[in-house]
Design a protein around this motif. Structure first.
Motif, mmCIF file in Angstrom:
data_model
loop_
_atom_site.group_PDB
_atom_site.id
_atom_site.type_symbol
_atom_site.label_atom_id
_atom_site.label_comp_id
_atom_site.label_asym_id
_atom_site.label_seq_id
_atom_site.Cartn_x
_atom_site.Cartn_y
_atom_site.Cartn_z
ATOM 1 N N GLY A 264 0.791 -1.239 0.000
ATOM 2 C CA GLY A 264 0.000 0.000 0.000
ATOM 3 C C GLY A 264 0.817 1.279 0.000
ATOM 4 N N ALA A 265 2.139 1.157 -0.029
ATOM 5 C CA ALA A 265 2.971 2.364 0.017
ATOM 6 C C ALA A 265 2.972 3.086 -1.322
ATOM 7 C CB ALA A 265 4.408 1.993 0.390
ATOM 8 N N GLY A 266 3.269 4.363 -1.268
ATOM 9 C CA GLY A 266 3.478 5.158 -2.469
ATOM 10 C C GLY A 266 4.962 5.258 -2.752
ATOM 11 N N ALA A 267 5.319 6.168 -3.670
ATOM 12 C CA ALA A 267 6.721 6.306 -4.034
ATOM 13 C C ALA A 267 7.105 7.769 -4.182
ATOM 14 C CB ALA A 267 6.994 5.564 -5.338
ATOM 15 N N ASP A 268 8.299 8.066 -3.694
ATOM 16 C CA ASP A 268 8.899 9.384 -3.857
ATOM 17 C C ASP A 268 9.967 9.230 -4.932
ATOM 18 O OD1 ASP A 268 10.716 11.476 -3.702
ATOM 19 O OD2 ASP A 268 10.944 11.409 -1.529
ATOM 20 N N VAL A 269 9.722 9.840 -6.102
ATOM 21 C CA VAL A 269 10.647 9.676 -7.227
ATOM 22 C C VAL A 269 11.277 11.014 -7.601
ATOM 23 C CG1 VAL A 269 9.358 7.692 -8.101
ATOM 24 C CG2 VAL A 269 8.826 9.981 -8.977
ATOM 25 N N SER A 270 12.476 10.940 -8.189
ATOM 26 C CA SER A 270 13.200 12.167 -8.508
ATOM 27 C C SER A 270 13.661 12.244 -9.951
ATOM 28 C CB SER A 270 14.429 12.300 -7.602
ATOM 29 O OG SER A 270 14.033 12.720 -6.335
ATOM 30 N N SER A 271 13.285 11.290 -10.748
ATOM 31 C CA SER A 271 13.693 11.328 -12.154
ATOM 32 C C SER A 271 12.678 10.538 -12.955
ATOM 33 C CB SER A 271 15.076 10.690 -12.315
ATOM 34 O OG SER A 271 15.011 9.311 -11.997
ATOM 35 N N ALA A 272 12.720 10.712 -14.271
ATOM 36 C CA ALA A 272 11.816 9.945 -15.137
ATOM 37 C C ALA A 272 12.078 8.457 -14.951
ATOM 38 C CB ALA A 272 12.027 10.350 -16.587
ATOM 39 N N GLN A 273 13.352 8.103 -14.741
ATOM 40 C CA GLN A 273 13.700 6.684 -14.607
ATOM 41 C C GLN A 273 13.126 6.100 -13.317
ATOM 42 O OE1 GLN A 273 15.738 9.153 -15.555
ATOM 43 N NE2 GLN A 273 16.040 8.534 -17.678
ATOM 44 N N GLU A 274 13.227 6.860 -12.222
ATOM 45 C CA GLU A 274 12.635 6.358 -10.975
ATOM 46 C C GLU A 274 11.112 6.259 -11.122
ATOM 47 O OE1 GLU A 274 15.844 7.622 -7.464
ATOM 48 O OE2 GLU A 274 13.944 8.696 -7.580
ATOM 49 N N MET A 275 10.533 7.206 -11.843
ATOM 50 C CA MET A 275 9.085 7.175 -12.033
ATOM 51 C C MET A 275 8.694 5.916 -12.798
ATOM 52 S SD MET A 275 6.567 9.966 -13.794
ATOM 53 C CE MET A 275 7.368 11.381 -13.198
ATOM 54 N N ALA B 159 15.170 19.427 -9.464
ATOM 55 C CA ALA B 159 15.428 19.976 -10.799
ATOM 56 C C ALA B 159 14.806 19.036 -11.818
ATOM 57 C CB ALA B 159 16.923 20.109 -11.029
ATOM 58 N N LYS B 160 13.679 19.472 -12.380
ATOM 59 C CA LYS B 160 12.967 18.585 -13.308
ATOM 60 C C LYS B 160 13.069 19.125 -14.728
ATOM 61 C CE LYS B 160 9.703 19.210 -10.195
ATOM 62 N NZ LYS B 160 10.533 19.385 -9.006
ATOM 63 N N SER B 161 13.312 18.236 -15.658
ATOM 64 C CA SER B 161 13.360 18.659 -17.056
ATOM 65 C C SER B 161 11.936 18.900 -17.534
ATOM 66 C CB SER B 161 14.007 17.572 -17.895
ATOM 67 O OG SER B 161 13.169 16.441 -17.909
ATOM 68 N N GLU B 162 11.818 19.563 -18.662
ATOM 69 C CA GLU B 162 10.496 19.811 -19.228
ATOM 70 C C GLU B 162 9.798 18.462 -19.468
ATOM 71 O OE1 GLU B 162 10.331 22.689 -22.431
ATOM 72 O OE2 GLU B 162 8.724 21.504 -23.360
ATOM 73 N N PHE B 163 10.565 17.505 -19.956
ATOM 74 C CA PHE B 163 9.997 16.179 -20.222
ATOM 75 C C PHE B 163 9.430 15.559 -18.947
ATOM 76 C CE2 PHE B 163 10.800 11.531 -20.245
ATOM 77 C CZ PHE B 163 9.821 11.173 -21.155
ATOM 78 N N GLU B 164 10.179 15.697 -17.849
ATOM 79 C CA GLU B 164 9.714 15.090 -16.592
ATOM 80 C C GLU B 164 8.450 15.785 -16.073
ATOM 81 O OE1 GLU B 164 13.892 13.276 -14.844
ATOM 82 O OE2 GLU B 164 13.563 15.432 -14.757
ATOM 83 N N ILE B 165 8.397 17.089 -16.259
ATOM 84 C CA ILE B 165 7.189 17.810 -15.831
ATOM 85 C C ILE B 165 6.000 17.363 -16.683
ATOM 86 C CG2 ILE B 165 6.103 20.091 -15.665
ATOM 87 C CD1 ILE B 165 8.966 21.203 -15.108
ATOM 88 N N ARG B 166 6.228 17.219 -17.977
ATOM 89 C CA ARG B 166 5.148 16.751 -18.868
ATOM 90 C C ARG B 166 4.667 15.356 -18.459
ATOM 91 N NH1 ARG B 166 4.234 19.866 -23.264
ATOM 92 N NH2 ARG B 166 5.944 21.205 -23.955
ATOM 93 N N LEU B 167 5.618 14.508 -18.088
ATOM 94 C CA LEU B 167 5.248 13.154 -17.635
ATOM 95 C C LEU B 167 4.321 13.226 -16.421
ATOM 96 C CD1 LEU B 167 8.381 10.802 -17.535
ATOM 97 C CD2 LEU B 167 6.233 10.410 -18.746
ATOM 98 N N CYS B 168 4.686 14.083 -15.474
ATOM 99 C CA CYS B 168 3.877 14.221 -14.248
ATOM 100 C C CYS B 168 2.486 14.726 -14.594
ATOM 101 C CB CYS B 168 4.524 15.206 -13.277
ATOM 102 S SG CYS B 168 6.047 14.605 -12.580
ATOM 103 N N ILE B 169 2.421 15.706 -15.471
ATOM 104 C CA ILE B 169 1.119 16.278 -15.814
ATOM 105 C C ILE B 169 0.266 15.226 -16.522
ATOM 106 C CG2 ILE B 169 -0.044 18.012 -17.235
ATOM 107 C CD1 ILE B 169 2.431 19.839 -16.677
ATOM 108 N N ARG B 170 0.866 14.550 -17.468
ATOM 109 C CA ARG B 170 0.131 13.539 -18.247
ATOM 110 C C ARG B 170 -0.414 12.421 -17.344
ATOM 111 N NH1 ARG B 170 -0.247 11.871 -23.714
ATOM 112 N NH2 ARG B 170 -0.266 14.126 -23.950
ATOM 113 N N HIS B 171 0.428 11.969 -16.396
ATOM 114 C CA HIS B 171 0.005 10.847 -15.544
ATOM 115 C C HIS B 171 -0.591 11.288 -14.214
ATOM 116 C CE1 HIS B 171 1.606 7.819 -18.226
ATOM 117 N NE2 HIS B 171 2.748 8.467 -18.298
ATOM 118 N N ARG B 172 -0.707 12.578 -14.015
ATOM 119 C CA ARG B 172 -1.278 13.143 -12.784
ATOM 120 C C ARG B 172 -0.480 12.734 -11.535
ATOM 121 N NH1 ARG B 172 -5.164 16.247 -13.550
ATOM 122 N NH2 ARG B 172 -6.161 16.264 -15.572
ATOM 123 N N VAL B 173 0.815 12.775 -11.672
ATOM 124 C CA VAL B 173 1.694 12.540 -10.520
ATOM 125 C C VAL B 173 1.882 13.880 -9.805
ATOM 126 C CG1 VAL B 173 4.088 12.003 -9.885
ATOM 127 C CG2 VAL B 173 2.896 10.598 -11.584
#
Ligand SMILES: *Cc1c(COP(=O)(O)O)cnc(C)c1O
Length: 454
Positions: free
Chosen positions: A87-98, A117-131
């Motif tokens: 039931g735990a969640g995850a604290d990730v810091s890169s696209a790879q950890e995500m 420090a998130k790249s534009e790509f990583e921010i887009r990933l978060c937005i797309r997947h609602r992280v």
């Protein structure tokens, strides 16, 4: 009592499964023969138990506590999967950890992207997947909001606070900067806004004080008509490796190059792990008004332990290649591995909890007061795996196994290197059945059934 520990150092705290393995040396030897040295062994069952233990403790002080395992502390897939299934969640810091969190069954609503420090790509990933996105500065917030506009909006966002106790930190925002974020967040129509911090010391007081001030700021968020999304009190809870630790006695031992490298980790912290987190929350919510504000607004408390959640989840085994006589009763034990595999060493400090020596065959100690220094197999003078010499009564012989306990939190793989083109050490997951051990590659997603002869 376990054999094979240095006689002038405290034995580290060991869980039942580790004691079992140390006593059944043929198992350990077979695994190292099969998978090479060093070998990391992880124990997913322990991860699951730790998570439930944490949750149980935390719920005694606040109903809605959510634990997100900080992936950077260990790259093991099977441990992550065990946490996720529990039931735990995850604290990730890169696209790879995500991606690793996705692949190991962490649902997005339990994930936080906290990398400063998130790249534009990583921010887009978060937005797309609602992280949930944790924002480190006003500048980054502007970048995130701009991407959110084209990406369909942002659901959950946390503002990272610069700790009061770390005014010189380059992470997080000051009060003025936090205030400057609020109108931007309103304009950007962000769904829920939380606050987060991560503190680098091991005192209850600093974290509790920071939490109290974060609750005050969340009231401000609420008053600005933004929906408060949570209070994230970060990671950094101490883990207990030793029952007692006397740094003076430790320093007095015989150290390689005469230099004691004990570092400053609180190896025998009185209040560790979930008890530490509980003390933080209890102290911070002493004011009943703060507690009822959180409860009334259904504000969850998020915690992101890495190291402390991994207590007793893994061991690291090195095989002895040679024992080289250096004269004057001193011996260099050359291990099949390098100090990159024990990150405390990599930071210029010893990993203080002593390793156990497991003999494969009869071993006779050359001298009574011999000192054994564990060194790596690389060509670097500084590749020392243990700066403090071991005093093992039964000696150390080629083929013996050196077992470091409790290495899953950072020691195992955070600084590994394939220096000399030597492949990275393998990781295996050990599962215990009444009739014996079953091992799986760390990546194997299926935990499998019980062996038929069990
Ligand atoms: C490193 C880190 C953690 C985990 O810290 P531990 O000491 O392993 O508990 C959690 N959150 C953030 C933001 C971190 O940088």
């Amino acid at each position: 009592m376990i054999q094979g520990y240095s006689i002038d150092e405290p034995e580290p705290l060991l869980s039942g499964w580790v004691i079992d393995l140390l006593n059944s040396r043929s198992e350990l030897a077979a695994w190292v023969d099969g998978f090479g040295s060093p070998l990391h062994v992880v124990f997913p069952e322990q991860a699951k138990n730790n998570y439930f233990g944490w949750l149980k403790e935390l719920r005694t002080v606040y109903g809605d506590c959510r634990i997100q395992f900080a992936l950077k502390a260990c790259k093991s897939a099977s441990l992550l999967r065990a946490f996720a299934l529990a039931g735990a969640g995850a604290d990730v810091s890169s696209a790879q950890e995500m991606s690793s969190a996705f692949l190991n069954l962490v649902p997005v609503e339990r994930m936080s992207m906290t990398g400063p420090a998130k790249s534009e790509f990583e921010i887009r990933l978060c937005i797309r997947h609602r992280v949930a996105i944790h924002v480190d500065s006003v500048e980054e917030l502007k970048r995130v909001l701009a991407l959110g506009q084209t990406g369909g909006g942002i659901d959950r966002l946390f503002l990272r606070v610069r700790p009061i106790s770390e005014p010189g930190s380059r992470f997080g925002m000051t009060d003025d900067q936090l205030l400057a974020c609020l109108p931007l967040l309103k304009q950007g129509k962000v769904g829920r806004v939380g606050l987060s911090f991560h503190i680098n010391d091991y005192t209850v007081q600093n974290r509790a004080e920071q939490m109290r001030s974060s609750v005050a700021f969340l009231r401000h968020v609420r008053a600005t008509c933004l929906a408060p999304g949570g209070i994230d009190i970060g990671g950094g809870y101490p883990m207990r490796y030793l029952r007692t630790f006397d740094p003076v006695a430790y320093g007095r031992g015989d150290h390689w190059a005469s230099s004691a490298k004990q570092g400053n980790y609180p190896y025998a912290s009185e209040v560790a792990g979930p008890q530490h987190a509980v003390a933080v929350i209890q102290t911070a919510l002493a004011d009943i008004a703060d507690r009822s504000f959180l409860e009334r607004n259904r504000i969850p408390i998020l915690l992101q332990p890495g190291r402390a959640l991994l207590d007793q989840c893994g061991i690291s085994i090195f095989a002895v290649i040679d024992v080289k006589n250096l004269g004057s009763n001193r011996f260099a034990v050359v291990l099949d591995g390098m100090s990159f595999s024990l990150s405390e060493t990599w930071f210029g400090a010893d990993f203080v909890p002593a390793p156990a020596i497991v003999h494969r065959e009869r071993c006779t100690a050359p001298q009574n007061d011999a000192r054994y220094f564990l060194v790596g197999r690389s060509c670097l003078e500084s590749d020392i795996i243990r700066w403090r010499g071991l005093a093992v009564e039964s000696g150390v012989c080629p083929g013996d196994l050196v077992v470091f306990a409790n290495t899953a939190g950072y020691q195992m793989d955070s600084n590994e290197s394939s220096f000399h083109q030597i492949p990275l050490p393998k990781k295996i997951a050990a599962v215990r059945y009444p009739c014996g051990w079953k091992i799986l590659s760390d990546e194997t997603p299926s935990q499998g059934g019980m062996p038929s002869d069990c």
